[in-house]
Design an enzyme around this catalytic site. Structure first.
Site, PDB file in Angstrom:
ATOM      1  N   CYS A   1       0.863  -1.182   0.000  1.00  0.00           N
ATOM      2  CA  CYS A   1       0.000   0.000   0.000  1.00  0.00           C
ATOM      3  C   CYS A   1       0.903   1.236   0.000  1.00  0.00           C
ATOM      4  CB  CYS A   1      -0.878  -0.035   1.246  1.00  0.00           C
ATOM      5  SG  CYS A   1      -1.923   1.411   1.428  1.00  0.00           S
TER       6      CYS A   1
ATOM      7  N   GLY B   1      -2.818  10.316   1.030  1.00  0.00           N
ATOM      8  CA  GLY B   1      -3.084  11.193  -0.107  1.00  0.00           C
ATOM      9  C   GLY B   1      -4.165  10.708  -1.051  1.00  0.00           C
TER      10      GLY B   1
ATOM     11  N   SER C   1     -14.137   5.492  -2.767  1.00  0.00           N
ATOM     12  CA  SER C   1     -14.518   5.581  -1.353  1.00  0.00           C
ATOM     13  C   SER C   1     -15.876   6.248  -1.261  1.00  0.00           C
ATOM     14  CB  SER C   1     -13.479   6.404  -0.594  1.00  0.00           C
ATOM     15  OG  SER C   1     -12.223   5.767  -0.697  1.00  0.00           O
TER      16      SER C   1
ATOM     17  N   HIS D   1     -18.750   5.309   1.275  1.00  0.00           N
ATOM     18  CA  HIS D   1     -19.005   5.441   2.721  1.00  0.00           C
ATOM     19  C   HIS D   1     -20.393   5.928   3.147  1.00  0.00           C
ATOM     20  CE1 HIS D   1     -14.829   4.510   3.130  1.00  0.00           C
ATOM     21  NE2 HIS D   1     -14.387   5.682   2.748  1.00  0.00           N
TER      22      HIS D   1
ATOM     23  N   CYS E   1      -6.114   1.113   7.118  1.00  0.00           N
ATOM     24  CA  CYS E   1      -6.650   2.150   6.235  1.00  0.00           C
ATOM     25  C   CYS E   1      -6.948   3.400   7.041  1.00  0.00           C
ATOM     26  CB  CYS E   1      -7.976   1.714   5.626  1.00  0.00           C
ATOM     27  SG  CYS E   1      -7.842   0.326   4.563  1.00  0.00           S
TER      28      CYS E   1
HETATM   29  N1  SAH Z   1      -7.477   9.061  -0.835  1.00  0.00           N
HETATM   30  C1  SAH Z   1      -7.895   7.817  -1.327  1.00  0.00           C
HETATM   31  C2  SAH Z   1      -6.967   6.697  -0.978  1.00  0.00           C
HETATM   32  C3  SAH Z   1      -6.371   6.675   0.384  1.00  0.00           C
HETATM   33  S1  SAH Z   1      -7.448   6.290   1.723  1.00  0.00           S
HETATM   34  C4  SAH Z   1      -9.302   7.510  -0.889  1.00  0.00           C
HETATM   35  O1  SAH Z   1      -9.807   8.191  -0.016  1.00  0.00           O
HETATM   36  O2  SAH Z   1      -9.906   6.604  -1.462  1.00  0.00           O
HETATM   37  C5  SAH Z   1      -7.698   4.530   1.523  1.00  0.00           C
HETATM   38  C6  SAH Z   1      -9.046   4.049   2.032  1.00  0.00           C
HETATM   39  O3  SAH Z   1      -9.093   4.080   3.470  1.00  0.00           O
HETATM   40  C7  SAH Z   1     -10.235   4.876   1.550  1.00  0.00           C
HETATM   41  O4  SAH Z   1     -11.283   4.051   1.160  1.00  0.00           O
HETATM   42  C8  SAH Z   1     -10.597   5.642   2.789  1.00  0.00           C
HETATM   43  O5  SAH Z   1     -11.915   6.107   2.763  1.00  0.00           O
HETATM   44  C9  SAH Z   1     -10.351   4.608   3.850  1.00  0.00           C
HETATM   45  N2  SAH Z   1     -10.243   5.128   5.213  1.00  0.00           N
HETATM   46  C10 SAH Z   1      -9.825   6.340   5.609  1.00  0.00           C
HETATM   47  N3  SAH Z   1      -9.854   6.441   6.951  1.00  0.00           N
HETATM   48  C11 SAH Z   1     -10.301   5.256   7.415  1.00  0.00           C
HETATM   49  C12 SAH Z   1     -10.524   4.729   8.715  1.00  0.00           C
HETATM   50  N4  SAH Z   1     -10.284   5.457   9.804  1.00  0.00           N
HETATM   51  N5  SAH Z   1     -10.975   3.459   8.817  1.00  0.00           N
HETATM   52  C13 SAH Z   1     -11.197   2.707   7.712  1.00  0.00           C
HETATM   53  N6  SAH Z   1     -10.993   3.141   6.461  1.00  0.00           N
HETATM   54  C14 SAH Z   1     -10.557   4.408   6.314  1.00  0.00           C
HETATM   55 FE1  SF4 Z   2      -7.518  11.892   1.782  1.00  0.00          FE
HETATM   56 FE2  SF4 Z   2      -8.425   9.437   1.254  1.00  0.00          FE
HETATM   57 FE3  SF4 Z   2      -7.922  10.221   3.774  1.00  0.00          FE
HETATM   58 FE4  SF4 Z   2     -10.001  11.243   2.471  1.00  0.00          FE
HETATM   59  S1  SF4 Z   2      -9.709   9.114   3.062  1.00  0.00           S
HETATM   60  S2  SF4 Z   2      -8.536  12.411   3.695  1.00  0.00           S
HETATM   61  S3  SF4 Z   2      -9.181  11.382   0.422  1.00  0.00           S
HETATM   62  S4  SF4 Z   2      -6.431   9.997   2.164  1.00  0.00           S
END
Ligand code: SAH
Ligand code: SF4
Length: 349
Positions: free
Chosen positions: A107, A164, A219, A221, A338
């Protein structure tokens, strides 16, 4: 003196041009390319098949040190390894290697910090620092490729799901993927990459038009804008209806299945009613939902959905015709899950 460019920022055509300007024969460029992307050399002296004078020239004009490993943490089950890297300029990023089921999934990050501000994400909570150069994205993969090579293993999959928003740094992310994809170099198949986006609609359309073989995850959600907006500021600019339309365009254009990511948050987006709403939103779309109980972060008080509720959510979705997997949480004890990447410790509940 101006900083030397990072060697991993060069694509093979620019490397060939450079060697040409240095009056070196073309096969030297090929040797360097293979050294970088097949042997994973990361210092001029490792290129022993090159004459010393050329190695010195490389050292004088280019740098290999764009990404300095600062620390590495291993999860208690030893399946997850997280490395913190320092970039030139001082910002830090993280990359995570997950080893299980004979897979070595990596990742990687596309930016230091993130500008999208999703409230549940540690990277979002830290704000935006800067875009990564393509070579800084490439170097994360090469770092692990080198480590694994010592054990006779390889990276099997790369997910751009670290720090990012990759579609906010579109050009550099794609150019990194193209470079790693080069059959004369690392030769890592496009289908083994997955890009995850927060849902930047124009970039999804562009990505669809480029008909790349790279997998796409979105993403989502939430199944309504009111809920999504509370979690993800991006929803103001690109509301759910526009996002889903772009996703339909992507599937129609590429014939590829799309993954929707869903962080299950207790009482926020995990009821059977939400699952039914989601199913009707995604009806007829070639897709799959990846649900993952929320990982804890310091800046967000929401709680993870428990196993039982998660199972009901999955069953409700599937009964309505939408395939769903509940992903296991990985690397939580080292804040490598994640949304937990921030270059600082995160809570461990
Ligand atoms: N910026 C991109 C990729 C990085 S985040 C995006 O947002 O898709 C990777 C994944 O982790 C995304 O699906 C994001 O929504 C999820 N994510 C972020 N914070 C999280 C958390 N606290 N618990 C579970 N998934 C989370
Ligand atoms: Fe950025 Fe992805 Fe985190 Fe949202 S979930 S703040 S887009 S890294």
């Amino acid at each position: 003196m101006e900083a030397r460019p990072l060697i991993y920022n060069l694509d093979s055509a620019s490397l060939t041009d450079l060697l040409n300007r240095w009056n070196e024969p073309a096969y030297r460029a090929k040797q360097i390319w293979q050294g970088l992307y097949q042997h994973f050399y990361n210092a001029p002296d490792e290129f022993t098949s090159l004459p010393k004078s050329l190695r010195e020239k490389i050292a004088a004009h280019l740098t290999f040190d764009g990404l300095t490993p600062v620390s590495t943490l291993s999860s208690s089950d030893r399946h997850t390894i997280k490395t913190l890297f320092r970039l030139s300029g001082g910002d830090v990023i993280e990359a995570v290697l997950m080893r299980y089921d004979k897979r070595n999934t990596l990742c990687i990050s596309s930016q230091a910090g993130c500008a999208m501000g999703c409230v549940f994400c540690a990277t979002g909570q830290m704000g935006f620092k800067r875009h990564l150069a393509s070579g800084e994205i490439v170097a994360q993969v090469l770092h692990y490729a080198r480590l694994l090579q010592e054990e006779g293993e390889r990276v099997t999959n790369v997910v751009v799901m670290g720090m990012g928003e990759p579609f906010h740094n579109y050009e550099n992310t794609m150019s990194a993927i193209d470079r790693l994809n080069d059959p004369h170099g690392y030769n890592f198949g496009a289908r083994r990459f997955t890009i995850s986006t927060v849902g930047l609609v124009p970039a999804i359309r562009r990505f669809a038009d480029e008909e790349r073989q790279v997998n796409l995850a979105v993403s989502l959600h939430a199944a309504d804008d009111e809920t999504r907006l509370e979690m993800m500021p991006v929803d103001r600019k690109y509301p759910i209806a526009d996002l889903i339309e772009a996703c339909r365009y992507y599937v129609q254009k590429t014939g590829r299945r799309i993954t929707f990511e869903w962080a299950l948050i207790h009482g926020v987006n995990d009821t059977p009613e939400t699952a039914r709403k989601l199913a009707s939103l995604l009806k007829g779309l070639l897709c799959h939902v990846n649900a993952i109980p929320l990982n804890p972060t310091t800046g967000y008080s929401g709680k993870a959905t428990d196993r039982g509720r998660a199972q009901i959510f999955k069953e409700t979705l599937e009964a309505a015709g939408i395939p769903c997997t509940i992903r296991m949480r990985r690397g939580i004890d080292i804040a490598a899950g994640c949304g937990q990447l921030a270059g600082t410790p995160q809570p461990q509940n």
